[in-house]
Design an enzyme around this catalytic site. Structure first.
Site, PDB file in Angstrom:
ATOM      1  N   GLU A  94       0.841  -1.200   0.000  1.00  0.00           N
ATOM      2  CA  GLU A  94       0.000   0.000   0.000  1.00  0.00           C
ATOM      3  C   GLU A  94       0.872   1.244   0.000  1.00  0.00           C
ATOM      4  O   GLU A  94       2.032   1.199   0.392  1.00  0.00           O
ATOM      5  CB  GLU A  94      -0.881   0.013   1.252  1.00  0.00           C
ATOM      6  CG  GLU A  94      -1.793  -1.192   1.390  1.00  0.00           C
ATOM      7  CD  GLU A  94      -2.738  -1.336   0.220  1.00  0.00           C
ATOM      8  OE1 GLU A  94      -3.438  -0.360  -0.099  1.00  0.00           O
ATOM      9  OE2 GLU A  94      -2.784  -2.419  -0.371  1.00  0.00           O
TER      10      GLU A  94
ATOM     11  N   TYR B 189       4.363  -4.398  -8.717  1.00  0.00           N
ATOM     12  CA  TYR B 189       3.047  -4.948  -9.077  1.00  0.00           C
ATOM     13  C   TYR B 189       3.107  -5.673 -10.416  1.00  0.00           C
ATOM     14  O   TYR B 189       2.265  -6.510 -10.722  1.00  0.00           O
ATOM     15  CB  TYR B 189       2.016  -3.835  -9.143  1.00  0.00           C
ATOM     16  CG  TYR B 189       1.441  -3.452  -7.790  1.00  0.00           C
ATOM     17  CD1 TYR B 189       0.236  -3.992  -7.355  1.00  0.00           C
ATOM     18  CD2 TYR B 189       2.102  -2.563  -6.957  1.00  0.00           C
ATOM     19  CE1 TYR B 189      -0.297  -3.648  -6.131  1.00  0.00           C
ATOM     20  CE2 TYR B 189       1.576  -2.210  -5.724  1.00  0.00           C
ATOM     21  CZ  TYR B 189       0.367  -2.759  -5.316  1.00  0.00           C
ATOM     22  OH  TYR B 189      -0.154  -2.421  -4.092  1.00  0.00           O
TER      23      TYR B 189
ATOM     24  N   TYR C 149      -6.732   4.343 -20.984  1.00  0.00           N
ATOM     25  CA  TYR C 149      -7.201   4.002 -19.641  1.00  0.00           C
ATOM     26  C   TYR C 149      -6.540   4.949 -18.647  1.00  0.00           C
ATOM     27  O   TYR C 149      -5.322   5.151 -18.699  1.00  0.00           O
ATOM     28  CB  TYR C 149      -6.842   2.554 -19.294  1.00  0.00           C
ATOM     29  CG  TYR C 149      -7.334   2.167 -17.922  1.00  0.00           C
ATOM     30  CD1 TYR C 149      -8.662   1.800 -17.728  1.00  0.00           C
ATOM     31  CD2 TYR C 149      -6.493   2.208 -16.831  1.00  0.00           C
ATOM     32  CE1 TYR C 149      -9.137   1.485 -16.464  1.00  0.00           C
ATOM     33  CE2 TYR C 149      -6.961   1.896 -15.555  1.00  0.00           C
ATOM     34  CZ  TYR C 149      -8.281   1.534 -15.386  1.00  0.00           C
ATOM     35  OH  TYR C 149      -8.755   1.232 -14.137  1.00  0.00           O
TER      36      TYR C 149
ATOM     37  N   ASN D 127      -4.125   6.268  -6.413  1.00  0.00           N
ATOM     38  CA  ASN D 127      -4.925   6.950  -5.390  1.00  0.00           C
ATOM     39  C   ASN D 127      -4.115   8.016  -4.658  1.00  0.00           C
ATOM     40  O   ASN D 127      -4.662   8.929  -4.053  1.00  0.00           O
ATOM     41  CB  ASN D 127      -5.550   5.947  -4.409  1.00  0.00           C
ATOM     42  CG  ASN D 127      -4.508   5.145  -3.639  1.00  0.00           C
ATOM     43  OD1 ASN D 127      -3.396   5.608  -3.367  1.00  0.00           O
ATOM     44  ND2 ASN D 127      -4.865   3.919  -3.285  1.00  0.00           N
TER      45      ASN D 127
ATOM     46  N   TYR E   3       5.342   4.194  -6.497  1.00  0.00           N
ATOM     47  CA  TYR E   3       4.017   3.591  -6.295  1.00  0.00           C
ATOM     48  C   TYR E   3       3.256   3.531  -7.623  1.00  0.00           C
ATOM     49  O   TYR E   3       2.529   4.446  -8.011  1.00  0.00           O
ATOM     50  CB  TYR E   3       3.233   4.378  -5.233  1.00  0.00           C
ATOM     51  CG  TYR E   3       1.931   3.722  -4.846  1.00  0.00           C
ATOM     52  CD1 TYR E   3       1.912   2.429  -4.309  1.00  0.00           C
ATOM     53  CD2 TYR E   3       0.712   4.368  -5.016  1.00  0.00           C
ATOM     54  CE1 TYR E   3       0.717   1.820  -3.957  1.00  0.00           C
ATOM     55  CE2 TYR E   3      -0.488   3.775  -4.660  1.00  0.00           C
ATOM     56  CZ  TYR E   3      -0.477   2.499  -4.132  1.00  0.00           C
ATOM     57  OH  TYR E   3      -1.657   1.896  -3.792  1.00  0.00           O
TER      58      TYR E   3
ATOM     59  N   GLU F 190      -1.382  -2.117 -10.115  1.00  0.00           N
ATOM     60  CA  GLU F 190      -2.027  -2.893 -11.177  1.00  0.00           C
ATOM     61  C   GLU F 190      -2.875  -2.006 -12.092  1.00  0.00           C
ATOM     62  O   GLU F 190      -3.225  -2.423 -13.195  1.00  0.00           O
ATOM     63  CB  GLU F 190      -2.856  -4.034 -10.579  1.00  0.00           C
ATOM     64  CG  GLU F 190      -4.238  -3.669 -10.029  1.00  0.00           C
ATOM     65  CD  GLU F 190      -4.212  -2.803  -8.788  1.00  0.00           C
ATOM     66  OE1 GLU F 190      -3.184  -2.801  -8.092  1.00  0.00           O
ATOM     67  OE2 GLU F 190      -5.230  -2.132  -8.515  1.00  0.00           O
TER      68      GLU F 190
END
Ligand SMILES: *[C@@H]1O[C@H](CO)[C@@H](O)[C@H](O)[C@H]1NC(C)=O
Ligand SMILES: *[C@@H]1O[C@H](CO)[C@@H](O)[C@H](O)[C@H]1NC(C)=O
Length: 342
Positions: free
Chosen positions: A122, A153, A225, A230, A236, A239
């Site tokens: 996270e 990821y 896309y 977040n 960071y 996926e």
């Protein structure tokens, strides 16, 4: 030194080398004679990796002894059996359950010198309670490249043979979002983009959830896309980039760490970065006016690379064994919070 002295010293040195070689041969012979009749080195010790609490679940998966072998890692046994605390080669603590206190550190029962691994995939924005975890962990497993056990990821790996066909494109831009909050930078960028670009929003935030198997086929029909993280933090990249965009066969428009970070993971022409534009309107116009040949260039990487996802916790934990021989001994994260929240 004159030339005679020089050659004498050279001769003496040669004698020394010969004597050394003879001694080594003798030692080698003794070692051969002394080794057990079966010969060969001792079989490698199977490492026991104890997972103290399975991430995000009270029901860990079955972990048969060939679990890591199925991910290409030998001599590595994953277990969630707390009775193995005394004998485990490393114990893994996933942060979320420490944060919620669903799991507690067995500090009083920790065998001396046993490596403990702190694990989180996270972002720092969603990681709390690190202040009380200083001076405990020896190694970190995370998506950060400077982790002891670095597990992204996803990654691109070499691939031969024809690239899979590009899905047919019917619409412009898709975004899947479940946690939608005005203070998030991704929501601000979306708000600025939406008046200028047709963006279809899926996910719980818009009451348009996509079933697990519908997400990829749905977003594959879009030219672009929105791989908006977040929160924006060092390395960071989730996926949302690897799976929802690159693996799906659509072009990611990324919001996350700086372009240079993405370029450490993927070719510079495989994605569009929000920061490449000074306004959302410019970005919208760039996307909306892109011609076919320009668009196709974003997929050039597919002729030689393919996406490999690391979404499975078992595979992530097996990676501890791969790195184990080279992990720093005696290291302690005295200030885990300072390191991770930096
Ligand atoms: C846990 O490990 C102990 C010690 O090896 C063993 O006796 C016990 O049966 C194991 N428990 C489970 C549920 O596998
Ligand atoms: C497509 O767009 C690129 C980049 O803007 C441009 O260089 C190229 O000339 C265009 N091709 C056609 C056929 O319009």
């Amino acid at each position: 030194m004159n030339s005679a002295g020089y050659s004498l010293s050279r001769r003496l040195r040669a004698v020394g080398v010969l004597a050394g070689a003879a001694l080594l041969s003798a030692i080698w012979l003794l070692w051969l004679l002394g080794s057990p009749p079966t010969g060969g080195p001792a079989p490698p010790h199977t490492l026991i990796i104890l997972i103290w609490h399975w991430p995000f679940s009270d029901r860990p998966p079955e972990l048969p002894s060939n679990t890591c072998i199925s991910f290409g890692v030998a001599h590595c046994h994953l277990s969630t059996n707390h009775s193995l605390l005394a004998s485990a080669d490393a114990v893994v603590f996933h942060h979320r359950e420490l944060q919620t206190q669903q799991a507690r550190l067995p500090l009083a029962k920790r065998p001396r010198g046993q490596p403990w691994v702190w694990v989180s995939m996270e972002s720092p924005s969603h990681t709390h309670g690190l202040g009380r975890l200083g001076g405990i962990f020896n190694w970190v497993l995370s998506y950060r490249r400077d982790s002891d056990i670095f597990v992204p990821y996803g990654q691109l790996e070499p691939h031969q043979g024809p690239a899979p066909p590009l899905p047919a494109k019917k619409r412009v831009a898709a975004w899947v979002v479940s946690n939608f909050q005005e203070r998030q930078r991704r929501v601000q960028v979306y708000r600025q983009l939406a008046p200028h670009l047709q963006v279809d929003v899926f996910g719980r935030a818009n009451r348009q959830p996509l079933c697990a198997n519908c997400l990829l086929p749905t977003v594959a029909q879009y030219l672009f896309y929105l791989s908006f993280e977040n929160s924006q933090h060092q390395d960071y990249i989730t996926e949302k980039f690897w799976r929802n965009a690159l693996a799906a066969g659509t072009v990611p428009v990324v919001l996350g760490p700086p372009r240079a970070t993405y370029e450490a993971f993927a070719p510079a022409d495989a994605f569009v970065h929000v920061d490449d534009f000074s306004t959302a309107q410019e970005l919208a116009s760039f996307l909306a006016n892109m011609n076919e040949s320009h668009y196709r260039r974003y997929f050039a990487w597919r002729d030689r690379l393919r996406v490999r996802l690391f979404g499975d916790w078992r595979e992530r934990f097996c990676a501890i064994c791969t790195h184990y021989p080279h992990l720093p001994r005696g290291q302690v994260y005295q200030d885990l919070q300072g390191w991770f929240q930096a």
